[in-house]
Write a protein that holds these residues in place. Structure first.
Motif, short mmCIF file in Angstrom:
data_model
loop_
_atom_site.label_atom_id
_atom_site.label_comp_id
_atom_site.label_asym_id
_atom_site.label_seq_id
_atom_site.Cartn_x
_atom_site.Cartn_y
_atom_site.Cartn_z
N CYS A 10 55.96 43.52 54.26
CA CYS A 10 55.05 42.37 54.20
C CYS A 10 54.05 42.56 53.07
O CYS A 10 53.54 43.67 52.87
N GLY A 11 53.75 41.48 52.36
CA GLY A 11 52.93 41.58 51.17
C GLY A 11 51.51 42.03 51.39
O GLY A 11 50.87 42.55 50.47
N TYR A 12 50.97 41.85 52.60
CA TYR A 12 49.58 42.21 52.87
C TYR A 12 49.44 43.60 53.46
O TYR A 12 48.33 44.12 53.60
N CYS A 13 50.55 44.25 53.80
CA CYS A 13 50.52 45.48 54.60
C CYS A 13 50.34 46.71 53.73
O CYS A 13 51.07 46.89 52.74
N VAL A 23 42.59 41.81 51.97
CA VAL A 23 43.47 42.05 50.84
C VAL A 23 43.28 43.51 50.42
O VAL A 23 42.29 43.87 49.80
N GLU A 24 44.25 44.35 50.79
CA GLU A 24 44.15 45.78 50.54
C GLU A 24 44.69 46.13 49.16
O GLU A 24 45.73 45.64 48.74
N GLU A 25 43.95 46.99 48.45
CA GLU A 25 44.40 47.44 47.14
C GLU A 25 45.76 48.11 47.25
O GLU A 25 46.05 48.82 48.21
N GLY A 26 46.59 47.88 46.24
CA GLY A 26 47.91 48.50 46.22
C GLY A 26 49.00 47.69 46.88
O GLY A 26 50.17 48.06 46.81
N THR A 27 48.62 46.56 47.52
CA THR A 27 49.63 45.72 48.17
C THR A 27 50.11 44.63 47.22
O THR A 27 49.46 44.30 46.22
N ALA A 28 51.25 44.05 47.57
CA ALA A 28 51.78 42.94 46.77
C ALA A 28 50.81 41.76 46.76
O ALA A 28 50.66 41.08 45.75
N ARG A 34 49.01 39.69 43.65
CA ARG A 34 49.06 38.24 43.49
C ARG A 34 47.66 37.65 43.34
O ARG A 34 47.45 36.72 42.55
N VAL A 35 46.71 38.18 44.08
CA VAL A 35 45.32 37.71 43.94
C VAL A 35 44.79 38.05 42.55
O VAL A 35 44.14 37.23 41.89
N ARG A 36 45.08 39.26 42.10
CA ARG A 36 44.60 39.68 40.78
C ARG A 36 45.18 38.82 39.67
O ARG A 36 44.51 38.53 38.67
N ARG A 37 46.42 38.37 39.84
CA ARG A 37 47.06 37.51 38.82
C ARG A 37 46.62 36.05 38.95
O ARG A 37 47.02 35.23 38.12
#
Length: 397
Positions: free
Chosen positions: A38-41, A220-225, A229-232
Protein backbone atom coordinates in the motif's frame (compact mmCIF):
# COMPACT_ATOMS: atom_id res chain seq x y z
CA UNK A 1 24.84 -3.75 29.64
CA UNK A 2 25.40 -0.01 29.41
CA UNK A 3 22.87 2.73 28.77
CA UNK A 4 22.19 4.01 25.28
CA UNK A 5 21.91 2.11 22.01
CA UNK A 6 23.90 -1.11 21.66
CA UNK A 7 24.37 -3.34 18.64
CA UNK A 8 23.13 -6.54 20.25
CA UNK A 9 21.23 -7.41 23.41
CA UNK A 10 22.82 -10.46 25.02
CA UNK A 11 20.93 -10.59 28.33
CA UNK A 12 18.39 -8.50 30.13
CA UNK A 13 19.71 -6.86 33.29
CA UNK A 14 18.25 -8.25 36.51
CA UNK A 15 16.61 -4.89 37.22
CA UNK A 16 14.51 -5.27 34.07
CA UNK A 17 13.29 -8.70 35.13
CA UNK A 18 12.21 -7.56 38.59
CA UNK A 19 8.46 -7.25 38.67
CA UNK A 20 7.98 -9.35 35.54
CA UNK A 21 4.48 -10.73 35.83
CA UNK A 22 3.22 -7.93 38.06
CA UNK A 23 2.77 -5.71 35.01
CA UNK A 24 0.62 -6.61 31.99
CA UNK A 25 2.52 -9.09 29.81
CA UNK A 26 1.80 -9.74 26.15
CA UNK A 27 3.34 -11.23 23.03
CA UNK A 28 3.36 -9.45 19.68
CA UNK A 29 4.08 -11.49 16.53
CA UNK A 30 5.02 -9.66 13.34
CA UNK A 31 4.07 -11.27 10.03
CA UNK A 32 6.06 -9.43 7.33
CA UNK A 33 4.22 -10.72 4.26
CA UNK A 34 1.82 -8.76 2.04
CA UNK A 35 0.26 -9.54 -1.33
CA UNK A 36 0.78 -5.93 -2.49
CA UNK A 37 2.37 -2.83 -0.99
CA UNK A 38 0.00 0.00 0.00
CA UNK A 39 1.29 3.42 -0.96
CA UNK A 40 0.87 4.97 2.50
CA UNK A 41 2.38 2.10 4.51
CA UNK A 42 5.84 2.30 6.10
CA UNK A 43 5.59 -0.92 8.12
CA UNK A 44 8.20 -3.66 7.78
CA UNK A 45 6.48 -5.64 5.02
CA UNK A 46 7.51 -7.46 1.86
CA UNK A 47 5.73 -8.82 -1.19
CA UNK A 48 6.70 -12.18 -2.66
CA UNK A 49 8.54 -10.43 -5.49
CA UNK A 50 10.58 -8.36 -3.05
CA UNK A 51 11.62 -11.40 -1.02
CA UNK A 52 12.54 -13.75 -3.85
CA UNK A 53 13.60 -17.26 -2.86
CA UNK A 54 15.52 -16.25 0.28
CA UNK A 55 12.47 -16.17 2.53
CA UNK A 56 9.17 -17.96 2.88
CA UNK A 57 6.41 -18.31 5.46
CA UNK A 58 7.95 -21.68 6.41
CA UNK A 59 11.41 -20.23 7.16
CA UNK A 60 9.80 -17.30 8.97
CA UNK A 61 7.73 -19.67 11.14
CA UNK A 62 10.82 -21.73 11.94
CA UNK A 63 12.62 -18.56 13.03
CA UNK A 64 9.61 -17.47 15.06
CA UNK A 65 9.58 -20.74 16.99
CA UNK A 66 13.28 -20.36 17.72
CA UNK A 67 12.86 -16.78 18.92
CA UNK A 68 9.95 -17.62 21.20
CA UNK A 69 11.92 -20.48 22.76
CA UNK A 70 14.89 -18.14 23.23
CA UNK A 71 12.58 -15.56 24.82
CA UNK A 72 11.29 -18.05 27.36
CA UNK A 73 14.88 -18.87 28.37
CA UNK A 74 15.98 -15.23 28.58
CA UNK A 75 13.00 -14.29 30.74
CA UNK A 76 13.72 -17.19 33.07
CA UNK A 77 10.30 -18.79 33.05
CA UNK A 78 8.06 -15.97 31.79
CA UNK A 79 4.52 -15.39 32.96
CA UNK A 80 1.88 -16.81 30.62
CA UNK A 81 0.82 -14.35 27.94
CA UNK A 82 -2.25 -12.36 28.96
CA UNK A 83 -2.58 -11.08 25.40
CA UNK A 84 -1.27 -12.11 21.99
CA UNK A 85 -1.45 -9.84 18.96
CA UNK A 86 -0.51 -11.10 15.49
CA UNK A 87 0.06 -8.11 13.24
CA UNK A 88 1.78 -7.19 10.03
CA UNK A 89 1.88 -7.16 7.18
CA UNK A 90 -1.05 -9.41 6.40
CA UNK A 91 -1.33 -12.30 8.89
CA UNK A 92 -4.39 -13.69 7.12
CA UNK A 93 -2.15 -14.61 4.16
CA UNK A 94 -0.89 -17.45 6.38
CA UNK A 95 -4.36 -18.99 6.32
CA UNK A 96 -6.11 -20.52 9.29
CA UNK A 97 -3.61 -23.40 9.58
CA UNK A 98 -0.65 -21.01 9.52
CA UNK A 99 -2.16 -18.80 12.20
CA UNK A 100 -2.94 -21.89 14.28
CA UNK A 101 0.76 -22.80 14.07
CA UNK A 102 1.71 -19.29 15.25
CA UNK A 103 -0.52 -19.57 18.29
CA UNK A 104 0.73 -23.09 19.00
CA UNK A 105 4.29 -21.69 19.08
CA UNK A 106 3.29 -19.02 21.60
CA UNK A 107 1.53 -21.62 23.75
CA UNK A 108 4.56 -23.90 23.64
CA UNK A 109 7.04 -21.21 24.74
CA UNK A 110 4.97 -18.96 27.01
CA UNK A 111 1.63 -20.55 27.67
CA UNK A 112 -1.60 -18.54 27.69
CA UNK A 113 -3.17 -17.06 30.79
CA UNK A 114 -6.72 -18.04 31.60
CA UNK A 115 -9.04 -15.85 29.51
CA UNK A 116 -6.20 -14.56 27.35
CA UNK A 117 -7.07 -12.15 24.54
CA UNK A 118 -5.71 -13.44 21.21
CA UNK A 119 -5.99 -11.07 18.22
CA UNK A 120 -5.01 -11.34 14.60
CA UNK A 121 -5.13 -8.67 11.95
CA UNK A 122 -6.64 -9.65 8.62
CA UNK A 123 -7.11 -8.22 5.16
CA UNK A 124 -10.80 -8.71 4.25
CA UNK A 125 -9.90 -10.11 0.83
CA UNK A 126 -7.88 -12.98 2.33
CA UNK A 127 -10.65 -14.14 4.66
CA UNK A 128 -13.69 -16.39 4.33
CA UNK A 129 -16.22 -18.08 6.61
CA UNK A 130 -13.93 -21.13 6.68
CA UNK A 131 -10.94 -18.95 7.63
CA UNK A 132 -12.78 -17.40 10.57
CA UNK A 133 -14.07 -20.78 11.75
CA UNK A 134 -10.54 -22.18 11.56
CA UNK A 135 -8.85 -19.45 13.61
CA UNK A 136 -11.70 -19.47 16.14
CA UNK A 137 -11.17 -23.20 16.64
CA UNK A 138 -7.42 -22.55 16.98
CA UNK A 139 -8.02 -20.24 19.95
CA UNK A 140 -8.17 -16.72 18.52
CA UNK A 141 -10.66 -14.52 20.36
CA UNK A 142 -10.49 -11.26 18.42
CA UNK A 143 -10.12 -10.15 14.78
CA UNK A 144 -9.03 -6.76 13.46
CA UNK A 145 -10.02 -6.08 9.85
CA UNK A 146 -8.39 -3.44 7.67
CA UNK A 147 -11.29 -1.53 6.15
CA UNK A 148 -9.80 1.99 5.77
CA UNK A 149 -12.72 3.33 3.68
CA UNK A 150 -15.95 2.34 1.96
CA UNK A 151 -15.24 4.69 -0.98
CA UNK A 152 -13.70 3.01 -4.01
CA UNK A 153 -11.73 6.09 -5.11
CA UNK A 154 -10.29 6.55 -1.60
CA UNK A 155 -9.17 2.91 -1.52
CA UNK A 156 -7.51 3.46 -4.91
CA UNK A 157 -5.47 6.40 -3.57
CA UNK A 158 -4.40 4.22 -0.63
CA UNK A 159 -3.55 1.34 -3.01
CA UNK A 160 -5.91 -0.96 -1.11
CA UNK A 161 -7.06 -3.89 -3.21
CA UNK A 162 -10.20 -5.01 -1.37
CA UNK A 163 -13.65 -4.15 -2.69
CA UNK A 164 -15.57 -1.53 -0.66
CA UNK A 165 -18.23 -3.91 0.68
CA UNK A 166 -15.94 -6.78 1.64
CA UNK A 167 -14.86 -5.55 5.14
CA UNK A 168 -18.45 -5.38 6.40
CA UNK A 169 -19.20 -8.82 5.00
CA UNK A 170 -16.01 -10.15 6.59
CA UNK A 171 -17.03 -8.68 9.96
CA UNK A 172 -20.41 -10.41 9.69
CA UNK A 173 -18.68 -13.69 8.81
CA UNK A 174 -16.37 -13.36 11.80
CA UNK A 175 -19.28 -12.76 14.16
CA UNK A 176 -21.11 -15.75 12.65
CA UNK A 177 -18.03 -17.88 13.37
CA UNK A 178 -18.34 -17.03 17.05
CA UNK A 179 -16.12 -13.97 17.42
CA UNK A 180 -17.54 -11.57 20.00
CA UNK A 181 -14.73 -9.08 19.43
CA UNK A 182 -14.30 -7.67 15.92
CA UNK A 183 -12.51 -4.44 15.08
CA UNK A 184 -12.67 -2.39 11.89
CA UNK A 185 -9.81 -0.01 11.05
CA UNK A 186 -10.56 3.32 9.34
CA UNK A 187 -8.21 5.92 7.84
CA UNK A 188 -9.60 9.41 7.35
CA UNK A 189 -8.17 12.42 5.54
CA UNK A 190 -6.95 10.63 2.41
CA UNK A 191 -6.48 13.11 -0.47
CA UNK A 192 -9.73 13.26 -2.40
CA UNK A 193 -11.86 11.96 0.48
CA UNK A 194 -15.02 14.07 0.83
CA UNK A 195 -17.05 14.39 3.99
CA UNK A 196 -19.79 12.30 2.34
CA UNK A 197 -17.24 9.56 1.68
CA UNK A 198 -16.32 9.49 5.36
CA UNK A 199 -19.99 9.45 6.36
CA UNK A 200 -20.56 6.47 4.06
CA UNK A 201 -17.62 4.65 5.64
CA UNK A 202 -18.94 5.35 9.14
CA UNK A 203 -22.42 4.20 8.12
CA UNK A 204 -20.91 0.93 6.89
CA UNK A 205 -19.01 0.48 10.16
CA UNK A 206 -22.15 1.04 12.20
CA UNK A 207 -24.11 -1.37 10.00
CA UNK A 208 -21.47 -4.06 10.64
CA UNK A 209 -22.35 -3.95 14.37
CA UNK A 210 -18.75 -4.47 15.46
CA UNK A 211 -17.76 -3.89 19.07
CA UNK A 212 -14.57 -1.91 18.35
CA UNK A 213 -13.35 0.70 15.84
CA UNK A 214 -9.90 2.18 15.34
CA UNK A 215 -9.79 5.40 13.29
CA UNK A 216 -6.56 7.12 12.33
CA UNK A 217 -5.83 10.28 10.41
CA UNK A 218 -3.70 9.71 7.34
CA UNK A 219 -0.02 10.41 7.99
CA UNK A 220 2.21 10.77 4.95
CA UNK A 221 5.33 8.88 6.05
CA UNK A 222 8.70 9.65 4.50
CA UNK A 223 9.98 6.92 2.22
CA UNK A 224 6.52 5.77 1.11
CA UNK A 225 5.09 5.88 -2.40
CA UNK A 226 2.47 8.34 -1.18
CA UNK A 227 5.15 10.70 0.14
CA UNK A 228 6.80 10.66 -3.27
CA UNK A 229 3.46 11.46 -4.94
CA UNK A 230 2.90 14.37 -2.56
CA UNK A 231 6.41 15.66 -3.21
CA UNK A 232 5.79 15.55 -6.97
CA UNK A 233 2.55 17.48 -6.54
CA UNK A 234 0.34 14.59 -7.65
CA UNK A 235 -1.47 14.53 -4.29
CA UNK A 236 -2.06 17.30 -1.74
CA UNK A 237 -0.77 16.98 1.80
CA UNK A 238 -3.68 16.28 4.21
CA UNK A 239 -5.04 19.53 5.69
CA UNK A 240 -4.85 19.75 9.50
CA UNK A 241 -8.17 21.60 9.82
CA UNK A 242 -9.90 19.02 7.64
CA UNK A 243 -8.40 16.20 9.70
CA UNK A 244 -9.69 17.82 12.89
CA UNK A 245 -13.20 18.19 11.50
CA UNK A 246 -13.16 14.59 10.25
CA UNK A 247 -12.07 13.35 13.68
CA UNK A 248 -14.99 15.19 15.25
CA UNK A 249 -17.35 13.54 12.75
CA UNK A 250 -15.90 10.10 13.51
CA UNK A 251 -16.38 10.63 17.24
CA UNK A 252 -19.90 12.01 16.80
CA UNK A 253 -21.14 9.11 14.67
CA UNK A 254 -19.48 6.35 16.69
CA UNK A 255 -20.65 7.80 20.00
CA UNK A 256 -24.22 8.01 18.71
CA UNK A 257 -23.92 4.33 17.71
CA UNK A 258 -22.90 3.31 21.24
CA UNK A 259 -19.14 3.15 20.73
CA UNK A 260 -17.29 5.25 23.32
CA UNK A 261 -13.73 6.48 22.99
CA UNK A 262 -11.28 4.93 25.41
CA UNK A 263 -8.08 6.03 23.64
CA UNK A 264 -7.71 8.98 21.28
CA UNK A 265 -7.99 6.77 18.16
CA UNK A 266 -10.06 3.88 19.54
CA UNK A 267 -13.72 3.32 20.40
CA UNK A 268 -15.43 0.31 22.04
CA UNK A 269 -18.97 -0.67 23.00
CA UNK A 270 -18.02 -1.50 26.59
CA UNK A 271 -14.97 -1.83 28.80
CA UNK A 272 -14.76 -5.56 28.08
CA UNK A 273 -14.61 -4.81 24.35
CA UNK A 274 -11.45 -2.69 24.63
CA UNK A 275 -8.24 -4.09 23.13
CA UNK A 276 -6.38 -5.38 26.18
CA UNK A 277 -3.14 -5.85 24.24
CA UNK A 278 -2.95 -2.20 23.23
CA UNK A 279 -3.95 -1.12 26.73
CA UNK A 280 -0.87 -3.00 27.91
CA UNK A 281 1.26 -0.72 25.72
CA UNK A 282 -0.48 2.43 26.91
CA UNK A 283 -0.25 1.46 30.57
CA UNK A 284 3.46 0.68 30.59
CA UNK A 285 3.27 -3.11 30.42
CA UNK A 286 5.86 -5.61 29.19
CA UNK A 287 5.76 -7.41 25.87
CA UNK A 288 7.97 -9.57 23.74
CA UNK A 289 7.83 -8.65 20.06
CA UNK A 290 8.76 -11.62 17.87
CA UNK A 291 9.40 -11.53 14.14
CA UNK A 292 11.39 -9.36 11.72
CA UNK A 293 11.48 -5.72 12.82
CA UNK A 294 9.37 -6.36 15.94
CA UNK A 295 9.96 -4.16 19.01
CA UNK A 296 9.94 -5.41 22.61
CA UNK A 297 9.87 -3.83 26.07
CA UNK A 298 10.60 -5.41 29.43
CA UNK A 299 11.18 -3.44 32.62
CA UNK A 300 12.43 -0.26 30.99
CA UNK A 301 14.60 -1.98 28.35
CA UNK A 302 13.54 -1.74 24.72
CA UNK A 303 14.99 -3.62 21.75
CA UNK A 304 14.14 -4.24 18.12
CA UNK A 305 14.82 -7.06 15.70
CA UNK A 306 16.59 -7.01 12.36
CA UNK A 307 14.12 -6.20 9.61
CA UNK A 308 14.75 -8.57 6.72
CA UNK A 309 13.07 -11.99 7.10
CA UNK A 310 16.04 -13.84 5.58
CA UNK A 311 18.53 -12.34 8.02
CA UNK A 312 16.12 -12.82 10.90
CA UNK A 313 15.74 -16.54 10.17
CA UNK A 314 19.47 -17.00 9.53
CA UNK A 315 20.51 -15.41 12.83
CA UNK A 316 18.12 -17.60 14.78
CA UNK A 317 19.24 -20.72 12.90
CA UNK A 318 22.76 -19.86 14.11
CA UNK A 319 21.52 -19.59 17.68
CA UNK A 320 21.89 -15.80 17.77
CA UNK A 321 19.47 -13.26 19.20
CA UNK A 322 18.05 -11.39 16.16
CA UNK A 323 18.33 -7.97 17.80
CA UNK A 324 19.40 -4.99 15.70
CA UNK A 325 19.80 -2.75 18.75
CA UNK A 326 18.46 -1.85 22.16
CA UNK A 327 18.25 0.94 24.70
CA UNK A 328 17.79 1.32 28.42
CA UNK A 329 15.16 3.97 29.09
CA UNK A 330 16.19 6.68 31.51
CA UNK A 331 13.86 7.91 34.23
CA UNK A 332 13.19 10.96 32.06
CA UNK A 333 12.36 8.70 29.08
CA UNK A 334 9.98 6.61 31.15
CA UNK A 335 8.28 9.70 32.59
CA UNK A 336 7.77 11.18 29.11
CA UNK A 337 6.33 7.92 27.80
CA UNK A 338 4.01 7.54 30.76
CA UNK A 339 2.56 11.02 30.29
CA UNK A 340 2.35 10.63 26.52
CA UNK A 341 0.59 7.26 26.63
CA UNK A 342 -1.62 7.43 29.72
CA UNK A 343 -2.95 10.85 28.83
CA UNK A 344 -4.32 9.37 25.59
CA UNK A 345 -6.67 6.96 27.38
CA UNK A 346 -10.08 7.85 28.79
CA UNK A 347 -9.03 7.32 32.42
CA UNK A 348 -6.33 9.90 31.94
CA UNK A 349 -3.16 10.49 33.92
CA UNK A 350 -2.77 10.71 37.72
CA UNK A 351 -1.79 14.25 38.65
CA UNK A 352 0.83 12.89 41.03
CA UNK A 353 2.71 11.61 37.98
CA UNK A 354 3.53 15.25 37.16
CA UNK A 355 6.05 17.54 38.79
CA UNK A 356 5.05 20.98 40.10
CA UNK A 357 5.53 22.64 36.70
CA UNK A 358 3.48 19.91 35.04
CA UNK A 359 0.62 20.38 37.51
CA UNK A 360 0.63 24.12 36.84
CA UNK A 361 0.47 23.46 33.11
CA UNK A 362 -2.37 20.98 33.66
CA UNK A 363 -4.37 23.61 35.51
CA UNK A 364 -3.70 26.11 32.73
CA UNK A 365 -4.85 23.54 30.16
CA UNK A 366 -7.98 22.98 32.24
CA UNK A 367 -8.73 26.71 32.10
CA UNK A 368 -8.37 26.54 28.31
CA UNK A 369 -10.83 23.65 28.09
CA UNK A 370 -8.22 21.07 27.04
CA UNK A 371 -8.15 19.00 30.25
CA UNK A 372 -10.64 18.03 32.92
CA UNK A 373 -9.10 17.65 36.38
CA UNK A 374 -11.12 15.54 38.81
CA UNK A 375 -10.43 12.76 41.27
CA UNK A 376 -6.72 13.43 41.15
CA UNK A 377 -6.52 12.72 37.40
CA UNK A 378 -6.08 14.74 34.22
CA UNK A 379 -8.35 13.66 31.34
CA UNK A 380 -8.41 15.08 27.84
CA UNK A 381 -11.59 16.91 26.90
CA UNK A 382 -13.09 16.58 23.44
CA UNK A 383 -11.10 19.66 22.39
CA UNK A 384 -8.02 18.35 24.13
CA UNK A 385 -8.08 15.13 22.11
CA UNK A 386 -7.59 17.20 18.96
CA UNK A 387 -4.44 18.71 20.48
CA UNK A 388 -3.21 15.74 22.52
CA UNK A 389 0.41 15.91 21.39
CA UNK A 390 0.61 19.60 22.24
CA UNK A 391 -0.90 19.03 25.68
CA UNK A 392 1.69 16.32 26.40
CA UNK A 393 4.52 18.66 25.45
CA UNK A 394 3.21 21.24 27.88
CA UNK A 395 2.95 18.79 30.76
CA UNK A 396 6.49 17.46 30.41
CA UNK A 397 8.12 20.83 29.71
Amino acid sequence: MRGGVVSELEVLPQAALEGLGTRPFGVYVHVPFCATRCGYCDFNTYTAGELGSDSSPASWLDGLRRELDLAARVLGGPPPAETVFVGGGTPSLLGADGLASVLDAVRSSFGLARGAEVTTEANPESTSPEFFAGIRDAGYTRVSLGMQSAARHVLAVLDRVHTPGRPVLAAIEARSAGFEHVNLDLIYGTPGERVDDLRASLDAVVAAEVDHVSAYSLIVEEGTAMARRVRRGELPMPDEDVLASYYELVDEVLTAAGLRWYEVSNWARSERDRCRHNLGYWRGGDWWGAGPGAHSHVGGVRWWNVKHPARYAAMLAEGRWPSAGSEVLTEADRHLERVMLELRIAEGLPLDALDADGVREARAAEAEGLLALAGGRAVLTDSGRLLADGVVRRLVG
